[in-house]
Design an enzyme around this catalytic site. Structure first.
Site, PDB file in Angstrom:
ATOM      1  N   ARG A   1       3.257 -48.241  22.352  1.00 59.71           N
ATOM      2  CA  ARG A   1       4.097 -47.916  23.659  1.00 59.71           C
ATOM      3  C   ARG A   1       3.440 -48.916  24.973  1.00 59.71           C
ATOM      4  O   ARG A   1       2.681 -48.457  25.070  1.00 59.71           O
ATOM      5  CB  ARG A   1       4.388 -46.671  23.689  1.00 59.71           C
ATOM      6  CG  ARG A   1       5.321 -45.773  23.974  1.00 59.71           C
ATOM      7  CD  ARG A   1       6.678 -46.159  24.048  1.00 59.71           C
ATOM      8  NE  ARG A   1       7.292 -45.369  24.940  1.00 59.71           N
ATOM      9  CZ  ARG A   1       9.009 -45.371  25.075  1.00 59.71           C
ATOM     10  NH1 ARG A   1       9.063 -46.506  24.365  1.00 59.71           N
ATOM     11  NH2 ARG A   1       9.428 -44.297  25.894  1.00 59.71           N
TER      12      ARG A   1
ATOM     13  N   SER B   1       9.021 -41.047  24.611  1.00 56.76           N
ATOM     14  CA  SER B   1      10.220 -41.949  24.184  1.00 56.76           C
ATOM     15  C   SER B   1      10.671 -40.698  22.966  1.00 56.76           C
ATOM     16  O   SER B   1      10.506 -39.576  22.492  1.00 56.76           O
ATOM     17  CB  SER B   1       9.325 -42.650  23.030  1.00 56.76           C
ATOM     18  OG  SER B   1      10.466 -42.930  22.240  1.00 56.76           O
ATOM     19  N   SER B   2      11.658 -41.209  22.486  1.00 59.04           N
ATOM     20  CA  SER B   2      12.588 -40.130  21.358  1.00 59.04           C
ATOM     21  C   SER B   2      12.487 -41.114  20.077  1.00 59.04           C
ATOM     22  O   SER B   2      13.162 -40.899  19.206  1.00 59.04           O
ATOM     23  CB  SER B   2      13.678 -40.303  21.488  1.00 59.04           C
ATOM     24  OG  SER B   2      14.157 -39.302  23.148  1.00 59.04           O
TER      25      SER B   2
ATOM     26  N   THR C   1      11.757 -51.349  21.121  1.00 60.95           N
ATOM     27  CA  THR C   1      12.502 -51.416  22.244  1.00 60.95           C
ATOM     28  C   THR C   1      12.238 -52.580  23.704  1.00 60.95           C
ATOM     29  O   THR C   1      10.849 -52.334  23.581  1.00 60.95           O
ATOM     30  CB  THR C   1      12.875 -49.922  22.615  1.00 60.95           C
ATOM     31  OG1 THR C   1      14.197 -49.929  23.738  1.00 60.95           O
ATOM     32  CG2 THR C   1      11.290 -49.232  23.653  1.00 60.95           C
TER      33      THR C   1
ATOM     34  N   THR D   1      17.953 -49.892  21.490  1.00 60.43           N
ATOM     35  CA  THR D   1      16.694 -50.070  20.943  1.00 60.43           C
ATOM     36  C   THR D   1      16.477 -50.950  19.705  1.00 60.43           C
ATOM     37  O   THR D   1      18.370 -51.067  19.750  1.00 60.43           O
ATOM     38  CB  THR D   1      16.154 -48.760  21.054  1.00 60.43           C
ATOM     39  OG1 THR D   1      15.288 -47.895  22.062  1.00 60.43           O
ATOM     40  CG2 THR D   1      14.309 -48.546  20.121  1.00 60.43           C
TER      41      THR D   1
ATOM     42  N   ASP E   1      11.848 -44.153  31.342  1.00 60.21           N
ATOM     43  CA  ASP E   1      11.009 -43.060  29.951  1.00 60.21           C
ATOM     44  C   ASP E   1      10.699 -42.198  31.156  1.00 60.21           C
ATOM     45  O   ASP E   1      10.091 -40.653  30.172  1.00 60.21           O
ATOM     46  CB  ASP E   1      10.747 -43.794  28.556  1.00 60.21           C
ATOM     47  CG  ASP E   1      11.980 -43.845  28.232  1.00 60.21           C
ATOM     48  OD1 ASP E   1      13.494 -43.724  28.519  1.00 60.21           O
ATOM     49  OD2 ASP E   1      11.766 -44.209  26.849  1.00 60.21           O
TER      50      ASP E   1
ATOM     51  N   ASN F   1      13.495 -50.941  26.415  1.00 61.52           N
ATOM     52  CA  ASN F   1      14.643 -49.660  26.567  1.00 61.52           C
ATOM     53  C   ASN F   1      15.901 -49.643  27.109  1.00 61.52           C
ATOM     54  O   ASN F   1      16.769 -49.623  25.688  1.00 61.52           O
ATOM     55  CB  ASN F   1      14.172 -48.375  28.277  1.00 61.52           C
ATOM     56  CG  ASN F   1      14.727 -47.360  28.597  1.00 61.52           C
ATOM     57  OD1 ASN F   1      15.592 -46.916  28.078  1.00 61.52           O
ATOM     58  ND2 ASN F   1      14.317 -47.236  29.389  1.00 61.52           N
TER      59      ASN F   1
ATOM     60  N   GLY G   1      18.362 -44.048  21.853  1.00 59.38           N
ATOM     61  CA  GLY G   1      18.044 -43.364  23.546  1.00 59.38           C
ATOM     62  C   GLY G   1      17.779 -41.631  22.738  1.00 59.38           C
ATOM     63  O   GLY G   1      17.120 -41.517  21.761  1.00 59.38           O
TER      64      GLY G   1
HETATM   65  N1  GLY Z   1      13.153 -46.334  25.295  1.00 64.25           N
HETATM   66  C1  GLY Z   1      13.928 -45.646  24.116  1.00 64.25           C
HETATM   67  C2  GLY Z   1      13.137 -44.535  23.751  1.00 64.25           C
HETATM   68  O1  GLY Z   1      12.064 -44.622  23.419  1.00 64.25           O
HETATM   69  O2  GLY Z   1      13.278 -43.572  23.459  1.00 64.25           O
END
Ligand code: GLY
Length: 566
Positions: free
Chosen positions: A103, A448-449, A395, A377, A419, A397, A470
């Site tokens: 990340r 993040s998701s 991603t 993503t 985010d 984003n 997302g």
């Molecule tokens: N940018 C989307 C996520 O990390 O959830």
């Protein structure tokens, strides 16, 4: 019930499969590509083919995943990346699990108020577009780390296919041509030097997109590994771009960036082991909380019972997304109470207010805050002939990230800073709120998701699954798992199935066009739910291991996603 076949999309899928020479034709409309040994499912047929070719050369799932990741950076630049980040969840054939967090991180000069004006108000779009929107990219370090630990083919062999695609170019479909034309204005506005590889012309179907600077950058990464990106000319190009555009990523940020091996989250649902991503992603916690709650309720997709399932799912989503806002963030910076959130008694207590007949108003569930994700993503799934598996979600984003292309290096930078919660309690551009736990801090990873996930059954690999989308990512992964495990669907059928999403706030159930079959709308509205139609939710790319050991791909027909294998 919603088990409709999609013949038109099946036709399209077949065409894609034939066009790109996938090894086995599809057998029926809801069956995906079936292969004997190995498979890659990704957002772009050319990237899936790159992965297949690496597997045919004897590479393992991690080798193929690295090659697919770099290929997507070329052929799917709206989300595939070297200027972004993501997560790997890996299951080795002997049953060991690993997760790699690459990340992006907040730059060292980042601070909680960086997106606020002198009155403390959020400055429109500052966290979304332009140079300040970017976190320090993690993708290249992640690929290097993954290769050091698990790679079996030479590093250079994994990057070369991406270099070839960038230098020789690839032919655009109509959809791709339109996508680049739509992005043109943002590139011109936010990049300091007009990135001609994307803006030089009005694209039409059949044009060839050549990315010479990107090919040079990839060549440096091929020859120098991590140093080819985080030091030397590419690092200098990034910092020069930042200086021209008022950004804050420094040489020190690049030098200090490190991806991190973390213990994946592992949970059990009935006979299935769920191996998924922990913080700084919220996705794994969300699906484990939902499955942990659902195991006490019978679910079905037959007739009236489908509305009861969707009601249950929505009520679970409201509660877990309220938890997400309050408790989830980068666990290196905030003590995410993982065990407490997954505790059985806690999950039961959260559901004491569940009424099978009536929606619980979100305001009664919990005071708290929720942050939104933009939805561009990409996810890919890989299984190799030895039985190793990789689930990767990565991603920039937003679509095309910050719309900043690093001049000289030819790649797009992420806008992942959005985010973070850019102002606790303040609604962002999507009208939802963010929490204190996820405030901007230097070096911290934004929540993040992304939910790359692997399932095991009886100690054997069962499914590899994930999606972009997302904040809808965890719920699409959840729905796909339930479609297979509870509703008996095959992989492609489970991926094709229309999706629903809810997230506590806004207090609605979003659904895809065509999802409201039978009297579903009436049944859900009678329980007090508000329904909103929206465009496609997620693009799930998944692989299912069939009882006879063969693999079925589920390539999402919402995009040009494709399975390839042998
Ligand atoms: N940018 C989307 C996520 O990390 O959830």
């Amino acid at each position: 019930m919603n088990l409709k076949f999609i013949p038109r999309k099946f036709g399209l899928l077949c065409l894609v499969a034939i066009w790109y020479g996938c090894s086995t034709p599809q057998e029926e409309s809801v069956t995906g590509l079936i292969t004997e040994k190995a498979m890659v499912v990704s957002a772009h047929p050319l990237a899936s083919d790159v992965g297949k070719s690496i597997l045919q050369q004897g590479g393992n799932a991690v080798d193929a995943a690295i090659a697919v990741h770099f290929a997507l950076a070329v052929v799917y630049p709206e989300a595939g990346n070297i200027g972004g980040g993501g997560f790997f969840v890996i299951r080795q054939k002997e049953g060991t699990y690993h997760s790699l967090d690459f990340r992006e991180r907040g730059p060292l000069a980042a601070h909680p108020d960086m997106y606020l004006d002198e009155n403390g108000e959020v400055i429109d779009r500052l966290s979304l577009k332009g140079h300040l929107a970017s976190g320090v990219p993690g993708a290249v370090d992640g690929m290097v780390k993954a290769h050091e630990k698990f790679g079996s083919l030479p590093w250079a062999d994994l990057i070369q296919p991406a270099i070839d695609l960038a230098s020789e170019g690839f032919v655009l479909t109509e959809g791709e041509a339109n996508k680049f034309n739509r992005a043109k204005e943002n590139f011109q506005q936010y990049s300091t030097v007009d990135p001609v590889q994307f803006t030089g012309k009005d694209w039409v179907t059949g044009d060839r997109l050549v990315q010479t600077q990107l090919a040079e950058t990839l060549t440096r990464i091929r020859d120098l590994g991590r140093e080819g990106f985080y030091a030397g000319p590419v690092a200098e190009y990034i910092v020069a771009e930042m200086e021209r555009g008022g950004g804050i990523i420094s040489l020190e940020d690049l030098e200090k960036y490190e991806s991190t091996w973390r213990d994946p989250l592992v949970g059990q649902y009935k006979d299935y082991k769920i191996i998924t991503m922990g913080p700084p992603s919220s996705g794994g916690l969300i699906i484990l909380q939902m499955l942990g709650t659902m195991k006490d309720y019978p679910v079905s997709n037959k007739g009236e019972d489908y509305a009861a399932y969707l009601h249950l799912k929505t009520e679970m989503e409201r509660r877990v997304y309220a938890d997400r806002a309050a408790y989830m963030a980068d666990s290196d910076y905030y003590p995410v109470p993982i065990e407490a959130l997954l505790d059985e008694a806690y999950l039961k207590s959260r559901f004491l207010t569940f009424d099978p007949e009536k929606a619980t108003p979100s305001a009664e569930i919990q005071e708290g805050q929720l942050l939104s994700m933009s939805e561009e993503t990409t996810h890919f799934s890989v299984v190799d002939p030895m039985g190793n598996a990789v689930s990767c979600t990565t991603t920039l984003n937003g679509g095309m990230g910050s719309s900043v292309v690093v001049d000289g290096a030819g790649f797009i930078l992420n806008n992942e800073m959005d985010d973070f919660s850019i102002k606790p309690g303040h609604p962002n551009m999507f009208g939802v709120l963010g929490g204190e736990a996820n405030k901007v801090e230097p070096g911290k990873r934004m929540l993040s998701s992304m939910t790359p996930t692997i399932l095991e059954k009886g100690g054997e690999l069962y499914m590899v699954v994930g999606t972009p989308g997302g904040s809808t990512i965890p719920t699409s992964v959840f729905q796909t798992i339930v479609n297979v495990i509870e509703f008996g669907m095959g992989m492609q059928e489970a991926v094709n199935e229309k999706r629903f999403h809810s997230q506590w706030q806004p207090e609605v159930i979003s659904y895809e066009q065509g999802a409201l079959t039978g009297n579903l709308q009436q049944a859900l509205e009678s329980k007090g739910h508000v329904l909103t139609e929206r465009s496609g939710i997620g693009r799930v790319d998944a692989i299912l291991r069939l009882p006879d050991g063969r693999l079925e791909g589920g390539a999402d027909p919402r995009g040009m996603d494709a399975a390839a294998g042998f």
